[in-house]
Design a protein around this motif. Structure first.
Motif, PDB file in Angstrom:
ATOM      1  N   SER A   1       1.996   9.386 -12.574  1.00 12.89           N
ATOM      2  CA  SER A   1       1.846   8.150 -13.340  1.00 12.89           C
ATOM      3  C   SER A   1       1.003   7.159 -12.570  1.00 12.89           C
ATOM      4  CB  SER A   1       3.223   7.535 -13.626  1.00 12.89           C
ATOM      5  OG  SER A   1       3.813   7.088 -12.421  1.00 12.89           O
ATOM      6  N   ALA A   2       0.491   6.173 -13.300  1.00 15.11           N
ATOM      7  CA  ALA A   2      -0.356   5.157 -12.669  1.00 15.11           C
ATOM      8  C   ALA A   2       0.412   4.421 -11.579  1.00 15.11           C
ATOM      9  CB  ALA A   2      -0.877   4.183 -13.717  1.00 15.11           C
ATOM     10  N   ALA A   3       1.705   4.114 -11.858  1.00 12.63           N
ATOM     11  CA  ALA A   3       2.493   3.386 -10.865  1.00 12.63           C
ATOM     12  C   ALA A   3       2.665   4.213  -9.605  1.00 12.63           C
ATOM     13  CB  ALA A   3       3.860   3.024 -11.455  1.00 12.63           C
ATOM     14  N   SER A   4       2.897   5.527  -9.775  1.00 13.66           N
ATOM     15  CA  SER A   4       3.053   6.389  -8.599  1.00 13.66           C
ATOM     16  C   SER A   4       1.765   6.473  -7.807  1.00 13.66           C
ATOM     17  CB  SER A   4       3.489   7.787  -9.030  1.00 13.66           C
ATOM     18  OG  SER A   4       3.513   8.670  -7.934  1.00 13.66           O
ATOM     19  N   THR A   5       0.626   6.545  -8.525  1.00 14.87           N
ATOM     20  CA  THR A   5      -0.665   6.638  -7.849  1.00 14.87           C
ATOM     21  C   THR A   5      -0.963   5.374  -7.059  1.00 14.87           C
ATOM     22  OG1 THR A   5      -1.467   8.075  -9.602  1.00 14.87           O
ATOM     23  CG2 THR A   5      -3.116   7.081  -8.182  1.00 14.87           C
ATOM     24  N   ARG A   6      -0.538   4.218  -7.587  1.00 20.11           N
ATOM     25  CA  ARG A   6      -0.752   2.976  -6.846  1.00 20.11           C
ATOM     26  C   ARG A   6       0.080   2.954  -5.570  1.00 20.11           C
ATOM     27  NH1 ARG A   6      -0.637   0.811 -12.049  1.00 20.11           N
ATOM     28  NH2 ARG A   6       1.509   0.090 -11.822  1.00 20.11           N
ATOM     29  N   ARG A   7       1.311   3.498  -5.661  1.00 18.33           N
ATOM     30  CA  ARG A   7       2.158   3.517  -4.472  1.00 18.33           C
ATOM     31  C   ARG A   7       1.705   4.580  -3.467  1.00 18.33           C
ATOM     32  NH1 ARG A   7       6.248   3.269  -8.432  1.00 18.33           N
ATOM     33  NH2 ARG A   7       6.643   5.497  -8.118  1.00 18.33           N
ATOM     34  N   ASN A   8       1.206   5.703  -3.978  1.00 19.83           N
ATOM     35  CA  ASN A   8       0.841   6.840  -3.135  1.00 19.83           C
ATOM     36  C   ASN A   8      -0.615   7.205  -3.391  1.00 19.83           C
ATOM     37  OD1 ASN A   8       3.671   7.477  -2.177  1.00 19.83           O
ATOM     38  ND2 ASN A   8       3.927   7.670  -4.394  1.00 19.83           N
ATOM     39  N   PRO A   9      -1.543   6.691  -2.588  1.00 19.98           N
ATOM     40  CA  PRO A   9      -2.960   6.974  -2.827  1.00 19.98           C
ATOM     41  C   PRO A   9      -3.242   8.470  -2.786  1.00 19.98           C
ATOM     42  CG  PRO A   9      -2.590   6.032  -0.636  1.00 19.98           C
ATOM     43  CD  PRO A   9      -1.317   5.877  -1.383  1.00 19.98           C
TER      44      PRO A   9
ATOM     45  N   SER B   1     -19.402  -3.042  15.600  1.00 21.59           N
ATOM     46  CA  SER B   1     -18.298  -3.971  15.821  1.00 21.59           C
ATOM     47  C   SER B   1     -18.776  -5.071  16.765  1.00 21.59           C
ATOM     48  CB  SER B   1     -17.105  -3.228  16.434  1.00 21.59           C
ATOM     49  OG  SER B   1     -17.370  -2.914  17.795  1.00 21.59           O
ATOM     50  N   PRO B   2     -17.917  -6.022  17.104  1.00 18.46           N
ATOM     51  CA  PRO B   2     -18.315  -6.996  18.119  1.00 18.46           C
ATOM     52  C   PRO B   2     -18.619  -6.367  19.479  1.00 18.46           C
ATOM     53  CG  PRO B   2     -16.475  -7.841  16.830  1.00 18.46           C
ATOM     54  CD  PRO B   2     -16.657  -6.416  16.423  1.00 18.46           C
ATOM     55  N   LEU B   3     -18.201  -5.103  19.689  1.00 16.64           N
ATOM     56  CA  LEU B   3     -18.467  -4.423  20.954  1.00 16.64           C
ATOM     57  C   LEU B   3     -19.829  -3.751  20.984  1.00 16.64           C
ATOM     58  CD1 LEU B   3     -15.024  -2.666  21.589  1.00 16.64           C
ATOM     59  CD2 LEU B   3     -15.860  -4.819  22.573  1.00 16.64           C
ATOM     60  N   GLY B   4     -20.328  -3.321  19.846  1.00 13.30           N
ATOM     61  CA  GLY B   4     -21.572  -2.562  19.784  1.00 13.30           C
ATOM     62  C   GLY B   4     -21.459  -1.461  18.763  1.00 13.30           C
ATOM     63  N   HIS B   5     -21.917  -0.254  19.107  1.00  7.07           N
ATOM     64  CA  HIS B   5     -21.886   0.893  18.209  1.00  7.07           C
ATOM     65  C   HIS B   5     -20.987   1.983  18.771  1.00  7.07           C
ATOM     66  CE1 HIS B   5     -26.109  -0.245  16.517  1.00  7.07           C
ATOM     67  NE2 HIS B   5     -25.151  -1.040  16.096  1.00  7.07           N
ATOM     68  N   THR B   6     -20.285   2.657  17.885  1.00 11.17           N
ATOM     69  CA  THR B   6     -19.395   3.737  18.282  1.00 11.17           C
ATOM     70  C   THR B   6     -19.585   4.917  17.342  1.00 11.17           C
ATOM     71  OG1 THR B   6     -17.751   2.132  19.050  1.00 11.17           O
ATOM     72  CG2 THR B   6     -16.985   4.383  18.692  1.00 11.17           C
ATOM     73  N   ALA B   7     -19.773   6.115  17.886  1.00 11.54           N
ATOM     74  CA  ALA B   7     -19.857   7.325  17.073  1.00 11.54           C
ATOM     75  C   ALA B   7     -18.456   7.706  16.606  1.00 11.54           C
ATOM     76  CB  ALA B   7     -20.478   8.458  17.880  1.00 11.54           C
ATOM     77  N   VAL B   8     -18.331   8.056  15.332  1.00 19.16           N
ATOM     78  CA  VAL B   8     -17.030   8.389  14.759  1.00 19.16           C
ATOM     79  C   VAL B   8     -17.139   9.657  13.924  1.00 19.16           C
ATOM     80  CG1 VAL B   8     -16.243   5.985  14.710  1.00 19.16           C
ATOM     81  CG2 VAL B   8     -17.434   6.938  12.727  1.00 19.16           C
ATOM     82  N   GLY B   9     -16.001  10.211  13.574  1.00 17.45           N
ATOM     83  CA  GLY B   9     -15.929  11.354  12.678  1.00 17.45           C
ATOM     84  C   GLY B   9     -15.049  11.014  11.491  1.00 17.45           C
ATOM     85  N   LEU B  10     -15.379  11.566  10.327  1.00 17.50           N
ATOM     86  CA  LEU B  10     -14.613  11.313   9.114  1.00 17.50           C
ATOM     87  C   LEU B  10     -13.357  12.177   9.117  1.00 17.50           C
ATOM     88  CD1 LEU B  10     -14.395   9.945   6.347  1.00 17.50           C
ATOM     89  CD2 LEU B  10     -15.754  11.821   5.399  1.00 17.50           C
ATOM     90  N   ASP B  11     -12.201  11.536   9.059  1.00 16.51           N
ATOM     91  CA  ASP B  11     -10.929  12.254   9.109  1.00 16.51           C
ATOM     92  C   ASP B  11     -10.345  12.489   7.722  1.00 16.51           C
ATOM     93  OD1 ASP B  11      -8.542  13.304  10.612  1.00 16.51           O
ATOM     94  OD2 ASP B  11      -7.590  11.608   9.589  1.00 16.51           O
ATOM     95  N   ALA B  12     -10.410  11.484   6.836  1.00 21.26           N
ATOM     96  CA  ALA B  12      -9.800  11.626   5.513  1.00 21.26           C
ATOM     97  C   ALA B  12     -10.407  10.616   4.551  1.00 21.26           C
ATOM     98  CB  ALA B  12      -8.286  11.431   5.595  1.00 21.26           C
ATOM     99  N   VAL B  13     -10.323  10.952   3.248  1.00 20.34           N
ATOM    100  CA  VAL B  13     -10.790  10.053   2.194  1.00 20.34           C
ATOM    101  C   VAL B  13      -9.666   9.896   1.177  1.00 20.34           C
ATOM    102  CG1 VAL B  13     -12.510   9.631   0.397  1.00 20.34           C
ATOM    103  CG2 VAL B  13     -13.167  10.829   2.507  1.00 20.34           C
ATOM    104  N   PHE B  14      -9.325   8.657   0.859  1.00 16.43           N
ATOM    105  CA  PHE B  14      -8.263   8.367  -0.100  1.00 16.43           C
ATOM    106  C   PHE B  14      -8.823   7.518  -1.239  1.00 16.43           C
ATOM    107  CE2 PHE B  14      -6.151   8.918   3.973  1.00 16.43           C
ATOM    108  CZ  PHE B  14      -5.072   9.742   3.663  1.00 16.43           C
ATOM    109  N   VAL B  15      -8.169   7.613  -2.406  1.00 13.60           N
ATOM    110  CA  VAL B  15      -8.465   6.729  -3.531  1.00 13.60           C
ATOM    111  C   VAL B  15      -7.179   5.999  -3.905  1.00 13.60           C
ATOM    112  CG1 VAL B  15      -9.084   6.578  -5.968  1.00 13.60           C
ATOM    113  CG2 VAL B  15     -10.395   8.060  -4.435  1.00 13.60           C
ATOM    114  N   HIS B  16      -7.259   4.664  -3.919  1.00 14.04           N
ATOM    115  CA  HIS B  16      -6.143   3.813  -4.309  1.00 14.04           C
ATOM    116  C   HIS B  16      -6.406   3.307  -5.726  1.00 14.04           C
ATOM    117  CE1 HIS B  16      -4.744   3.356  -0.040  1.00 14.04           C
ATOM    118  NE2 HIS B  16      -6.022   3.618   0.175  1.00 14.04           N
ATOM    119  N   ALA B  17      -5.490   3.552  -6.630  1.00 13.45           N
ATOM    120  CA  ALA B  17      -5.653   3.100  -8.011  1.00 13.45           C
ATOM    121  C   ALA B  17      -5.283   1.629  -8.138  1.00 13.45           C
ATOM    122  CB  ALA B  17      -4.787   3.936  -8.953  1.00 13.45           C
ATOM    123  N   GLY B  18      -5.926   0.933  -9.073  1.00 12.06           N
ATOM    124  CA  GLY B  18      -5.585  -0.442  -9.371  1.00 12.06           C
ATOM    125  C   GLY B  18      -4.673  -0.518 -10.580  1.00 12.06           C
TER     126      GLY B  18
END
Length: 364
Positions: A99-107, A123-140
């Motif tokens: 349900s929409a309500a469940s999706t809002r609570r649990n992306p 960032s304020p520090l400079g540049h940092t190399a990163v790796g993509l760990d996960a992608v989530f979608v949060h419903a409105g």
């Protein structure tokens, strides 16, 4: 640190108004010859260059924030989110209630598999190399309004706690990061002395009055108020931060939220909000956002019938840019009419919104 909201200004009011209003159509008299002073922005729009390439890799720029565990990059771009979900369907295992309500609570976590573009955060520090760990979608809760993509990225280091915490700009691109700055490269400009902070606030306050003169009417400054500087206060407050400009000089960004007392019978309390930048001597004013006028009621900022916009800006932080040797500015925009908060990153060189996302609101 408290300073008076107003001390008399040496430059005539008409001179300051002329300088600021002409900023959008004149070339600078100093700095790089191709530096054009940009017109002020009305607001942080939900601008986005986010997209997927033919292989499904995420590309573009994203606003975000680092925490003690990881960095979280956000997007409110509905076209980008639709493309994400179409290419990388959600992992619905364990989501028996869809349900929409469940999706809002649990992306929903997408089944994304990174095709390894170059991932960096500034960032304020400079540049940092990163790796993509996960992608989530949060419903409105208002259809497409309020939907949000969240990309969790982690530093490419093992056995260490994250060093990048606070505001960040994420860049997903196909270029190698080896030629760009590495973490810690950004040399933060020195903080301005107390006298210069006071000077910058006074001048910004006066220019704000000039630009809002038709809306203020007979309203006057409340000179009894002491401002908080670089705190989380919504009003009676100022943010003053140094940043590197396009010509490698230091400029100062000032976000101001100061009281005015209206001249009507009720004596409404108003709050003028603006964001400007100044050179290191407290001159060369440039307006980043057109000032707005809000009303203070019951200790809360609410819309004023004197102004069509009901916005203010806070939490200014410099962010190391990727393509240029200058800083962008990370900030938070609050819309008291729509009761929303947006995070945005603006390039002061041209008043360009680099990335933005909605992080709070009735639909989230």
């Amino acid at each position: 640190m408290g300073v008076p909201a107003y001390v008399s200004l040496m430059l005539p009011r008409a001179t300051l108004v002329a300088v600021v209003l002409l900023a959008g159509c004149r070339r600078a008299t100093s700095g790089p010859p191709d530096e054009v002073l940009a017109a002020p922005l009305d607001s942080v729009t939900l601008a986005s260059d986010a997209r997927l390439d033919s292989s499904g890799a995420i590309l573009g720029s994203f606003v975000g924030e680092g925490t003690g565990r990881a960095m979280h990059l956000l997007s409110s771009d509905t076209a980008f989110i639709r493309a994400l979900v179409a290419r990388w369907p959600p992992d619905i295992v364990g989501h028996g209630d869809r349900s929409a309500a469940s999706t809002r609570r649990n992306p929903l976590r997408l089944t994304h598999r990174s095709t390894a573009p170059a991932l960096l955060v500034g960032s304020p520090l400079g540049h940092t190399a990163v790796g993509l760990d996960a992608v989530f979608v949060h419903a409105g809760s208002c259809g497409n309004r309020g939907i949000q993509a969240e990309m969790v990225v982690e530093e490419q280091k093992s056995g260490r706690e994250p060093t990048v915490q606070g505001p960040v700009l994420g860049s997903f691109n196909t270029d190698s990061p080896t030629s760009l700055q590495s973490a810690g490269d950004r040399q933060a400009p020195p903080e301005p002395p107390t006298d210069l902070v006071r000077h910058l606030i006074e001048r910004t306050d006066r220019v704000t009055d000039s630009l809002l003169s038709s809306e203020l009417g007979g309203a006057r400054r409340d000179s009894t108020v002491q401002l908080e500087v670089n705190t989380l206060a919504d009003f009676d407050a100022a943010d003053v931060t140094p940043f590197r400009a396009a010509d490698s000089t230091i400029r100062y960004a000032v976000s101001l939220r100061t009281r005015r007392i209206a001249g009507n019978a009720g004596g409404d309390t108003l709050v003028a909000a603006s964001v400007m930048t100044w050179d290191s001597a407290g001159r060369q004013p440039r307006t980043m956002f057109r000032p707005t006028l809000l009303r203070l009621r019951g200790g809360r900022l609410v819309p004023s019938d004197r102004s069509p916009r009901a916005l203010y800006w806070r939490r200014l932080q410099p962010i190391s840019d990727f393509a240029f040797q200058w800083d962008d500015l990370w900030l938070e925009q609050v819309d008291v009419r729509e009761e929303t908060v947006r995070w945005g990153i603006v390039q002061p060189h041209g008043n360009v919104v680099v990335a933005a996302a909605e992080v709070e609101g009735p639909c989230r």
